[in-house]
Design a protein around this motif. Sequence first.
Motif, PDB file in Angstrom:
ATOM      1  N   ARG A   5      26.252   6.216  23.481  1.00 53.35           N
ATOM      2  CA  ARG A   5      26.340   7.521  22.819  1.00 53.35           C
ATOM      3  C   ARG A   5      24.934   8.106  22.739  1.00 53.35           C
ATOM      4  NH1 ARG A   5      31.139   7.848  19.688  1.00 53.35           N
ATOM      5  NH2 ARG A   5      32.714   6.612  20.805  1.00 53.35           N
ATOM      6  N   ASP A   6      24.665   9.098  23.557  1.00 49.88           N
ATOM      7  CA  ASP A   6      23.322   9.655  23.657  1.00 49.88           C
ATOM      8  C   ASP A   6      23.423  11.015  24.312  1.00 49.88           C
ATOM      9  OD1 ASP A   6      20.588  10.138  24.994  1.00 49.88           O
ATOM     10  OD2 ASP A   6      20.196   8.324  23.832  1.00 49.88           O
ATOM     11  N   PRO A   7      22.663  12.024  23.827  1.00 47.20           N
ATOM     12  CA  PRO A   7      22.733  13.341  24.470  1.00 47.20           C
ATOM     13  C   PRO A   7      22.281  13.319  25.925  1.00 47.20           C
ATOM     14  CG  PRO A   7      20.959  13.277  22.840  1.00 47.20           C
ATOM     15  CD  PRO A   7      21.775  12.035  22.655  1.00 47.20           C
ATOM     16  N   MET A   8      21.545  12.291  26.324  1.00 45.51           N
ATOM     17  CA  MET A   8      21.099  12.164  27.720  1.00 45.51           C
ATOM     18  C   MET A   8      21.890  11.108  28.483  1.00 45.51           C
ATOM     19  SD  MET A   8      16.944  12.420  27.659  1.00 45.51           S
ATOM     20  CE  MET A   8      16.092  13.899  27.120  1.00 45.51           C
ATOM     21  N   ALA A   9      23.019  10.664  27.954  1.00 42.67           N
ATOM     22  CA  ALA A   9      23.727   9.518  28.525  1.00 42.67           C
ATOM     23  C   ALA A   9      24.038   9.702  30.006  1.00 42.67           C
ATOM     24  CB  ALA A   9      25.006   9.252  27.746  1.00 42.67           C
ATOM     25  N   ALA A  10      24.542  10.874  30.385  1.00 41.13           N
ATOM     26  CA  ALA A  10      24.917  11.092  31.787  1.00 41.13           C
ATOM     27  C   ALA A  10      23.695  11.030  32.699  1.00 41.13           C
ATOM     28  CB  ALA A  10      25.628  12.435  31.930  1.00 41.13           C
ATOM     29  N   ARG A  11      22.600  11.635  32.266  1.00 40.44           N
ATOM     30  CA  ARG A  11      21.373  11.617  33.071  1.00 40.44           C
ATOM     31  C   ARG A  11      20.821  10.209  33.181  1.00 40.44           C
ATOM     32  NH1 ARG A  11      15.955  15.006  31.337  1.00 40.44           N
ATOM     33  NH2 ARG A  11      14.530  14.250  32.988  1.00 40.44           N
ATOM     34  N   LEU A  12      20.827   9.472  32.086  1.00 41.08           N
ATOM     35  CA  LEU A  12      20.316   8.107  32.109  1.00 41.08           C
ATOM     36  C   LEU A  12      21.164   7.228  33.017  1.00 41.08           C
ATOM     37  CD1 LEU A  12      19.560   7.660  28.282  1.00 41.08           C
ATOM     38  CD2 LEU A  12      17.908   8.180  30.108  1.00 41.08           C
ATOM     39  N   ARG A  13      22.474   7.396  32.945  1.00 42.41           N
ATOM     40  CA  ARG A  13      23.371   6.590  33.796  1.00 42.41           C
ATOM     41  C   ARG A  13      23.152   6.916  35.270  1.00 42.41           C
ATOM     42  NH1 ARG A  13      28.130   3.577  33.221  1.00 42.41           N
ATOM     43  NH2 ARG A  13      28.398   2.548  35.244  1.00 42.41           N
ATOM     44  N   GLU A  14      22.931   8.174  35.585  1.00 45.80           N
ATOM     45  CA  GLU A  14      22.679   8.554  36.970  1.00 45.80           C
ATOM     46  C   GLU A  14      21.398   7.901  37.488  1.00 45.80           C
ATOM     47  OE1 GLU A  14      22.077  12.622  39.701  1.00 45.80           O
ATOM     48  OE2 GLU A  14      22.432  12.770  37.536  1.00 45.80           O
ATOM     49  N   LEU A  15      20.359   7.902  36.657  1.00 46.78           N
ATOM     50  CA  LEU A  15      19.109   7.252  37.053  1.00 46.78           C
ATOM     51  C   LEU A  15      19.306   5.750  37.218  1.00 46.78           C
ATOM     52  CD1 LEU A  15      16.610   9.161  34.719  1.00 46.78           C
ATOM     53  CD2 LEU A  15      16.821   9.405  37.212  1.00 46.78           C
ATOM     54  N   ALA A  16      20.088   5.145  36.323  1.00 39.55           N
ATOM     55  CA  ALA A  16      20.343   3.710  36.402  1.00 39.55           C
ATOM     56  C   ALA A  16      21.133   3.365  37.654  1.00 39.55           C
ATOM     57  CB  ALA A  16      21.083   3.243  35.155  1.00 39.55           C
ATOM     58  N   ASP A  17      22.149   4.147  37.953  1.00 40.29           N
ATOM     59  CA  ASP A  17      22.956   3.882  39.152  1.00 40.29           C
ATOM     60  C   ASP A  17      22.109   3.968  40.413  1.00 40.29           C
ATOM     61  OD1 ASP A  17      25.140   3.528  37.543  1.00 40.29           O
ATOM     62  OD2 ASP A  17      26.030   5.492  37.943  1.00 40.29           O
ATOM     63  N   GLY A  18      21.130   4.879  40.393  1.00 37.33           N
ATOM     64  CA  GLY A  18      20.270   5.031  41.564  1.00 37.33           C
ATOM     65  C   GLY A  18      19.241   3.930  41.713  1.00 37.33           C
ATOM     66  N   ALA A  19      19.082   3.089  40.670  1.00 34.43           N
ATOM     67  CA  ALA A  19      18.070   2.029  40.719  1.00 34.43           C
ATOM     68  C   ALA A  19      18.553   0.793  41.450  1.00 34.43           C
ATOM     69  CB  ALA A  19      17.641   1.661  39.297  1.00 34.43           C
ATOM     70  N   GLY A  20      19.873   0.705  41.672  1.00 40.61           N
ATOM     71  CA  GLY A  20      20.406  -0.407  42.456  1.00 40.61           C
ATOM     72  C   GLY A  20      20.226  -1.774  41.819  1.00 40.61           C
ATOM     73  N   GLY A  21      20.172  -1.841  40.503  1.00 44.66           N
ATOM     74  CA  GLY A  21      20.040  -3.131  39.837  1.00 44.66           C
ATOM     75  C   GLY A  21      18.644  -3.708  39.847  1.00 44.66           C
ATOM     76  N   SER A  22      17.666  -2.936  40.299  1.00 48.12           N
ATOM     77  CA  SER A  22      16.284  -3.398  40.332  1.00 48.12           C
ATOM     78  C   SER A  22      15.561  -2.993  39.057  1.00 48.12           C
ATOM     79  CB  SER A  22      15.562  -2.800  41.542  1.00 48.12           C
ATOM     80  OG  SER A  22      14.164  -2.842  41.390  1.00 48.12           O
ATOM     81  N   ALA A  23      14.940  -3.970  38.389  1.00 43.91           N
ATOM     82  CA  ALA A  23      14.195  -3.671  37.167  1.00 43.91           C
ATOM     83  C   ALA A  23      13.058  -2.706  37.458  1.00 43.91           C
ATOM     84  CB  ALA A  23      13.661  -4.953  36.547  1.00 43.91           C
ATOM     85  N   GLU A  24      12.360  -2.921  38.545  1.00 45.96           N
ATOM     86  CA  GLU A  24      11.227  -2.064  38.883  1.00 45.96           C
ATOM     87  C   GLU A  24      11.689  -0.633  39.155  1.00 45.96           C
ATOM     88  OE1 GLU A  24       7.390  -1.935  41.950  1.00 45.96           O
ATOM     89  OE2 GLU A  24       8.789  -3.633  41.956  1.00 45.96           O
ATOM     90  N   ASN A  25      12.783  -0.490  39.912  1.00 43.77           N
ATOM     91  CA  ASN A  25      13.293   0.853  40.209  1.00 43.77           C
ATOM     92  C   ASN A  25      13.799   1.547  38.950  1.00 43.77           C
ATOM     93  OD1 ASN A  25      12.719   0.435  42.882  1.00 43.77           O
ATOM     94  ND2 ASN A  25      14.827  -0.015  43.487  1.00 43.77           N
TER      95      ASN A  25
END
Length: 492
Positions: free
Chosen positions: A424-444
């Motif tokens: 629950r966060d006003p930026m949730a969708a944006r944060l999830r999009e960035l996370a999905d684009g990181a491919g499971g890499s901590a550095e990314n």
Amino acid sequence: MPDRLNDDALSELPSEIRRPAYDRRAVKTGIVHLGVGAFHRAHQAVYTDDVLGQDPQWGIVAASLRSPDTFDALQPQDGLYTLAVRSREGEALRVVGSIGRIIVAPRATDDLLEVMADPGTRIVTLTVTEKGYCHDPATGALNEAHPDIVHDLAYLRTPRSAPGFIVEALRRRRLAGVAPFTVLTCDNLPSNGRTVKRVLTRFAELVDPELGRFVANEVSCPSTMVDRIVPATGDQDRERIGAALGVQDAWPVVTEPFTQWVIEDRFPQGRPAWENAGAEFVADVEPYEHMKLKLLNGSHSTLAYLGYLSGYETVADTMADPAFVRLIEGLMDEEVAPTLHMPPGADLNSYKKALIERFRNPALKHRTWQIAMDGSQKLPQRLLGTVRDRLREHASIARLSLGVAAWMRYATGIDEKGAPIDVRDPMAARLRELADGAGGSAENLAGALFGVREIFGDDLPGDPRFTGAVTANLARLYERGAKRTVSEFKAD
């Protein structure tokens, strides 16, 4: 006896239940509160309830800017509700009567503005959470592109946001020759009075430069520090409290014995004698605010993200793990306390010890998921300000960076078992999009989230001491999991 808590039921409640010690019919409206939630009803409304018997001109009209839930629950109860104070020793109940009326702003916008513009209203208080100020958390400036701000500037008479309602009410008072009310924010913002003054002044300037000067020069916005832990109310709470009362209470509030309110004493139109209820009036609230934001809120957020990822449902469950106690004590003692500059007489060690005991209180079911809400808005105040202080001193941020990394891991929306997290966060969708684009890499993932300047600003992403520590801790969380990372934690 009525089936529902209301004015008619008060006289028939069990004798051990404390109730308003004044005639509610004699109370007049002096305060409008924006954001009527559980915290306000466990904190400011209680302080006000304690002094209405001495001075009945400070009754509260409370407004919800979004949801009608509180109105629907409390309007049939004449605004009454039960406060349940829970500790290891048991539970004490009292009925609070300071809220005389509740308004749902989207249903009754004109009504709310009329009450705020009325000369009898001399204080407007707020608990709208960090995101309710429509500001940039990294800079404290009004977010002029925020959808609610864009709307409110175009449609002044039908505002949606807290700044929109306040400035429109002040505009009406100015036109009518009525002195402005004091704006008293009770949210966890850095220098919260100055922050809300900055936001309101800029909004008013965009409406009319003369109005902007009026707000800048004539409207008092004292800073405050508020402190009380208030978990969400559950159905078991309603059932238990209803059985004790002998009547149904649709929305009681559960809290802890500890409560604190520190306020700068700047109220041109007068104020309640809240000091008689235990509030502390000071010339400068900033040291107390930093103490609470950094020690309590910073620790709370760290516990919330790491505790949730470790599978702990509540803060008390998390603090039953000795490794988390060691982590939080180290965070407070080694990394946060050295950044604080308290006035003479303030006992920082006692405050830290009290926090540990409060976090351990098993009677409070304060869910880690609840505390984890709105992390994008909370992180700059709760952790990143302390990070900046430590970096300026070339000091360790080992535990602070772990808290930031835990937020990043949580914000992906997928827990350690691959199950979804309800972020629950006003930026949730944006944060999830960035996370999905990181491919499971901590550095990314770290690199992508560092680019969210509304959270991290322009300075921290360019400091390898910060980015390196956070990225390393995030990698540990991915490799070992939160529980093992905390149990094996060693400071630099």
